[in-house]
Motif scaffolding. Structure first.
Motif, PDB file in Angstrom:
ATOM      1  N   ASP A 222       4.935 -13.320   5.934  1.00  0.00           N
ATOM      2  CA  ASP A 222       5.207 -12.272   5.372  1.00  0.00           C
ATOM      3  C   ASP A 222       4.225 -11.599   4.565  1.00  0.00           C
ATOM      4  OD1 ASP A 222       6.789 -10.223   3.674  1.00  0.00           O
ATOM      5  OD2 ASP A 222       7.851 -11.821   2.699  1.00  0.00           O
ATOM      6  N   ILE A 223       3.720 -10.485   5.588  1.00  0.00           N
ATOM      7  CA  ILE A 223       2.514  -9.970   5.323  1.00  0.00           C
ATOM      8  C   ILE A 223       2.380  -8.714   4.643  1.00  0.00           C
ATOM      9  CG2 ILE A 223       0.373  -9.189   6.701  1.00  0.00           C
ATOM     10  CD1 ILE A 223       1.367 -11.037   8.813  1.00  0.00           C
ATOM     11  N   PRO A 224       1.686  -8.536   3.499  1.00  0.00           N
ATOM     12  CA  PRO A 224       1.661  -7.269   2.736  1.00  0.00           C
ATOM     13  C   PRO A 224       0.766  -6.339   3.746  1.00  0.00           C
ATOM     14  CG  PRO A 224       0.222  -9.096   1.521  1.00  0.00           C
ATOM     15  CD  PRO A 224       0.881  -9.630   2.819  1.00  0.00           C
ATOM     16  N   VAL A 225       1.073  -4.983   3.609  1.00  0.00           N
ATOM     17  CA  VAL A 225       0.252  -4.173   4.189  1.00  0.00           C
ATOM     18  C   VAL A 225      -0.447  -3.034   3.022  1.00  0.00           C
ATOM     19  CG1 VAL A 225      -0.014  -2.132   5.737  1.00  0.00           C
ATOM     20  CG2 VAL A 225       1.309  -3.868   6.071  1.00  0.00           C
ATOM     21  N   GLU A 226      -1.612  -3.127   2.806  1.00  0.00           N
ATOM     22  CA  GLU A 226      -2.464  -2.845   1.450  1.00  0.00           C
ATOM     23  C   GLU A 226      -2.867  -1.241   1.893  1.00  0.00           C
ATOM     24  OE1 GLU A 226      -3.263  -5.120  -1.565  1.00  0.00           O
ATOM     25  OE2 GLU A 226      -1.505  -6.341  -0.544  1.00  0.00           O
ATOM     26  N   LEU A 227      -2.244  -0.478   2.504  1.00  0.00           N
ATOM     27  CA  LEU A 227      -2.708   0.803   2.906  1.00  0.00           C
ATOM     28  C   LEU A 227      -2.516   2.031   1.617  1.00  0.00           C
ATOM     29  CD1 LEU A 227      -2.094   1.022   6.407  1.00  0.00           C
ATOM     30  CD2 LEU A 227      -4.159   0.548   5.452  1.00  0.00           C
ATOM     31  N   PRO A 228      -3.122   2.685   1.360  1.00  0.00           N
ATOM     32  CA  PRO A 228      -2.633   3.941   0.360  1.00  0.00           C
ATOM     33  C   PRO A 228      -1.762   4.659   0.836  1.00  0.00           C
ATOM     34  CG  PRO A 228      -4.829   4.376   1.411  1.00  0.00           C
ATOM     35  CD  PRO A 228      -4.465   2.898   1.899  1.00  0.00           C
ATOM     36  N   ARG A 229      -0.701   5.424  -0.146  1.00  0.00           N
ATOM     37  CA  ARG A 229       0.240   6.262   0.490  1.00  0.00           C
ATOM     38  C   ARG A 229      -0.129   7.480  -0.397  1.00  0.00           C
ATOM     39  NH1 ARG A 229       4.470   4.272   3.086  1.00  0.00           N
ATOM     40  NH2 ARG A 229       4.927   1.921   2.782  1.00  0.00           N
ATOM     41  N   PRO A 230       0.189   8.608   0.201  1.00  0.00           N
ATOM     42  CA  PRO A 230       0.804   8.721   1.475  1.00  0.00           C
ATOM     43  C   PRO A 230      -0.055   8.685   2.544  1.00  0.00           C
ATOM     44  CG  PRO A 230       0.308  11.080   0.333  1.00  0.00           C
ATOM     45  CD  PRO A 230      -0.135  10.017  -0.474  1.00  0.00           C
ATOM     46  N   ARG A 231       0.520   8.102   3.648  1.00  0.00           N
ATOM     47  CA  ARG A 231       0.026   7.760   4.900  1.00  0.00           C
ATOM     48  C   ARG A 231       0.047   8.650   5.839  1.00  0.00           C
ATOM     49  NH1 ARG A 231       2.039   1.582   5.498  1.00  0.00           N
ATOM     50  NH2 ARG A 231       1.494   0.999   3.325  1.00  0.00           N
ATOM     51  N   SER A 232      -0.834   8.897   6.930  1.00  0.00           N
ATOM     52  CA  SER A 232      -0.638   9.879   7.909  1.00  0.00           C
ATOM     53  C   SER A 232      -1.587   8.993   9.092  1.00  0.00           C
ATOM     54  CB  SER A 232      -0.984  11.102   7.822  1.00  0.00           C
ATOM     55  OG  SER A 232      -2.336  11.371   7.554  1.00  0.00           O
ATOM     56  N   TRP A 233      -1.092   9.530  10.207  1.00  0.00           N
ATOM     57  CA  TRP A 233      -1.849   9.155  11.445  1.00  0.00           C
ATOM     58  C   TRP A 233      -3.438   9.461  11.304  1.00  0.00           C
ATOM     59  CZ3 TRP A 233       0.021   4.927  13.676  1.00  0.00           C
ATOM     60  CH2 TRP A 233       1.301   4.762  13.886  1.00  0.00           C
ATOM     61  N   ALA A 234      -3.580  10.609  10.721  1.00  0.00           N
ATOM     62  CA  ALA A 234      -4.906  11.145  11.043  1.00  0.00           C
ATOM     63  C   ALA A 234      -5.966  10.423   9.687  1.00  0.00           C
ATOM     64  CB  ALA A 234      -5.166  12.521  10.806  1.00  0.00           C
ATOM     65  N   THR A 235      -5.199  10.108   8.798  1.00  0.00           N
ATOM     66  CA  THR A 235      -6.115   9.589   7.344  1.00  0.00           C
ATOM     67  C   THR A 235      -5.822   8.114   7.465  1.00  0.00           C
ATOM     68  OG1 THR A 235      -4.362   9.955   5.912  1.00  0.00           O
ATOM     69  CG2 THR A 235      -5.817  11.815   6.355  1.00  0.00           C
ATOM     70  N   LEU A 236      -5.336   7.544   8.484  1.00  0.00           N
ATOM     71  CA  LEU A 236      -5.057   5.927   8.337  1.00  0.00           C
ATOM     72  C   LEU A 236      -6.539   5.345   8.189  1.00  0.00           C
ATOM     73  CD1 LEU A 236      -2.488   4.249   8.606  1.00  0.00           C
ATOM     74  CD2 LEU A 236      -2.971   3.889  10.636  1.00  0.00           C
TER      75      LEU A 236
END
Ligand SMILES: Nc1ncnc2c1ncn2[C@@H]1O[C@H](COP(=O)(O)OP(=O)(O)OP(=O)(O)O)[C@@H](O)[C@H]1O
Ligand SMILES: [Mg+2]
Lengths: 274, 277
Positions: A222-236
């Motif tokens: 069960d893997i957390p994804v710590e990426l900021p939101r809002p997400r977009s492919w460009a700013t990933l």
């Protein structure tokens, strides 16, 4: 956004099909909480019971063992709080796009004018303004899938279940629709569970990724994804998303069984795009 | 017939009214083409009569037949027979089709019903209607009832098969979709199963209307006072009026064609907007 009212609690869930008289265990001892207003992704090898899990959560299939509750209320059948998007659009071919989106409202006895207005609003939401009178046969695969999405959204469900919704589409369309899902989620704040074969898709969309083992499916990570939101492919954030993707891949390879390689994961499934 | 409706799916969907108008002009063109072929056949027919020098009692030419047709209509010979036969056909269709829809539905729904019933239905169908008809007349008399029963019987089988196959052909994934948006059993039937079965049902209906015409004529041959079948017997036997026989045959054929066209129009209305596949 979401409150604890809409969380999905799965406890001690097991299910077996009977195939040619013999039991075929498909899910075993699943314990999961899908937090309200969050996006959870489920990945796992083919046949690990991901669709079965979604069908049970959607109330389409009674589980052999264990229970599923949404907001503390046990799921015993198709629930008005739940919207489900299938792997294929599953549109009624004799109805135009608008009437397909309005279909759940029609079943619920909503009057003609009101349901057409509401359906039109959701067609617009998925970017299909002006296609209301098109028949499913006249829509591209991506458009048809968006109609299916609008149909799931039209009753304003608090829980949205997506079963490899864009798996049959080409990678570009899929990326585009994934970004749309996030945009919608931002607006609607629903609890989302998405089943996918694509690790990048899971990382892009989800707050956490549940990894199932090969059949019988059990939760192996069960893997957390710590990426900021809002997400977009460009700013990933490439580094962070690669880290999450690697963790998922490791879990799958250790316990889950083989998945397609990193580059294959984003390729369209050959021949299945309609 | 269906390919014609499929030619312009975009038109029919985007502008149903224009689509329907296009359908009508298609129909007019069809009728014109059919009339043209008919004229050609009539010419060949007339040529055969001339070349062979046949007597009208053996092979009357088309002009003789047309004249006889006209006098039969004017003299009121034809119309009562036509009305009787039409009544038998329409009542027979109503009985046959409605019972076939019910039985077909049962067969599609329940495997045990199919196991139990289908051998008998097949047996009834395999027994020639010509052999059954006299029995039916013995049991139910030579009035309207036995004719309606014979008509109903002859279209029952194709209609039942069409209904069963149509209902069975429903994509289970669509049904699951329906369940997921909380359709009741009844709603599943009316919004998914019946519309999905409609193309097959319409196919069964096309077969049924033509068979019903045959059924009515057969029934009238076996016993009856009035009807186009009776008129054929009269023209051939006691009247020795071959042109009238031909005129009657043409009337019967026309009845079949008109009924068939009605079904085609109905089909276009119901399925016209549906994309192929
Ligand atoms: N109705 C059913 N009857 C019998 N077996 C079934 C049924 N539905 C699914 N199965 C079996 O259960 C197993 C899990 O199926 P499921 O569709 O849940 O897998 P999945 O993880 O969604 O796979 P995929 O990624 O290929 O979609 C498979 O082996 C499948 O054959
Ligand atoms: Mg699946």
């Amino acid at each position: 956004m979401g409150t604890t009212l809409d969380d999905i609690t799965i406890t001690g869930l097991s299910h077996a099909f009977s195939v040619a008289g013999a039991p075929l265990p498909v899910l075993e001892g699943i314990d999961l909480v899908m937090p309200a207003g969050r996006v959870s992704a489920v990945v796992g090898p083919s046949g690990s019971g991901k669709s079965t899990l979604l069908r049970i959560v959607a109330g389409l299939l009674p589980a052999d063992e264990g229970r599923v509750a949404i907001g503390g209320r046990r799921v015993v059948g198709p629930d008005p709080r739940v919207g489900l998007v299938f792997q294929e659009p599953r549109l009624l071919p004799w109805r135009d796009a608008l009437d397909n989106v309005a279909y759940p409202l029609e079943l619920a006895g909503v009057g003609r004018e009101e349901r057409r207005d509401r359906a039109a609003a959701f067609l617009e939401l998925v970017g299909l303004t002006g296609f209301g009178s098109a028949l499913p046969g006249q829509l591209s695969g991506g458009m048809a899938q968006r109609v299916g999405l609008a149909r799931a959204l039209v009753q304003e469900p608090r829980v949205l279940l997506l079963d490899e919704p864009f798996g049959a589409l080409d990678a570009l369309t899929r990326d585009h629709l994934d970004a749309e899902i996030l945009r919608l989620w931002d607006r609607l704040g629903a609890t989302i569970v998405i089943v996918t074969h694509s690790i990048p898709e899971a990382v892009f969309l989800a707050d956490r990724v549940v990894v199932l083992s090969a059949r019988p499916g059990r939760v192996v990570a069960d893997i957390p994804v710590e990426l900021p939101r809002p997400r977009s492919w460009a700013t990933l954030d490439e580094a962070a998303s690669t880290r999450s993707a690697r963790a998922i891949r490791d879990a799958l390879e250790r316990r889950g069984g083989p998945l397609p390689g990193p580059s294959d994961a984003r390729l369209p499934v050959t021949g299945s795009a309609a | 017939m269906t390919t014609r409706a499929d030619e312009q799916p975009a038109t029919t969907a985007a502008a149903p009214r224009r689509g329907r108008a296009a359908g009508m002009s298609h129909l007019l063109r069809d009728v014109a083409a059919i009339a043209g072929v008919g004229l050609l056949l009539a010419l060949v027919w007339q040529a055969i009569v001339w070349v062979g020098g046949y007597q009208p009692f053996f092979l009357p030419g088309p002009l003789v037949v047309l004249q006889r047709w006209q006098t039969a209509i004017v003299a009121g010979t034809l119309t009562p027979h036509l009305l009787t036969t039409l009544t038998e056909i329409l009542l027979g269709l109503a009985v046959g089709i409605s019972s076939a829809l019910v039985i077909g539905f049962l067969l599609a729904r329940s495997v045990s019903a199919e196991r139990l019933l289908s051998p008998w239905i097949v047996a009834a169908q395999a027994t020639p209607i010509l052999a059954l008809a006299p029995l039916i007349v013995i049991w139910f008399g030579s009035g309207l009832l036995s004719k309606v029963l014979i008509c109903a019987l002859i279209c029952f089988f194709p209609m039942t098969v069409a209904t069963t196959v149509g209902l069975r052909s429903v994509d289970p994934r669509l049904l699951e979709m329906g369940r997921s948006v909380r359709a009741t059993r009844r709603q599943l039937l009316t919004t998914i199963e019946l519309p999905a079965a409609l193309p097959q049902v319409m196919g069964g209906l096309k077969v049924s209307v033509t068979l019903a015409v045959v059924g009515a004529i057969v029934a009238e041959w076996v016993g009856g006072e009035r009807g186009l079948g009776v008129l054929i017997n009269l023209a051939r036997g006691s009247l020795f009026d071959t042109p009238l026989l031909f005129a009657t045959l043409l009337t019967i054929a026309l009845v079949g064609v008109v009924l068939y066209l009605v079904v085609v129009l109905l089909e276009r209305r119901l399925l016209g907007a549906r994309a192929s596949g």
